[in-house]
Design a protein around this motif. Structure first.
Motif: not given
Length: 121
Positions: A10, A39, A87, A90, A116, A118, A120
């Motif tokens: 993240l 995605a 973003p 992601t 993964q 991600t 933000s």
């Protein structure tokens, strides 16, 4: 050839991550490798490829100038340096290997399990 992708996580928009893809066999150093991403609710898409010796790289327009693919054949590893993340980056990122020195088809022959990423806002 078994591939292991790692390095996801993240991160805030504008940040950076470096993904790694390690192959189980040293013969993989002769093979082209690609990064792809998927995605939620979308099809898997091409991100970048690198030839067996790193001499030729290709990028999707959406990541040009922000992502860089490289490899260290002594370690059997391929990397994806991702900068200025957005973003929309992601996704689950996958590495894949062809059995040829340069990408010979739209889809690699072997795939890793994915990592993964991600981002933000």
């Amino acid at each position: 050839v078994q591939l292991q992708a790692s390095g996801g996580g993240l991160v805030q928009a504008g940040g950076s991550l470096r993904l790694s893809c390690v192959a189980s066999k040293r013969t993989s150093s002769n093979n082209a490798v690609g990064w792809f991403r998927q995605a939620p609710g979308k099809e898997r898409e091409f991100v970048a490829t690198i030839s067996w010796n790193g001499g030729i790289t290709t990028y999707a327009d959406s990541v040009k100038g922000r992502f860089a693919v490289s490899r260290d054949n002594a370690k059997g590893a391929v990397y994806l340096q991702m900068n200025s993340l957005k973003p929309e980056d992601t996704a689950v990122y996958y590495c894949g290997s062809w059995l040829t020195s340069y990408p010979s088809s739209n889809s690699p022959r072997y795939w890793g399990q994915g990592t993964q990423v991600t981002v933000s806002s």
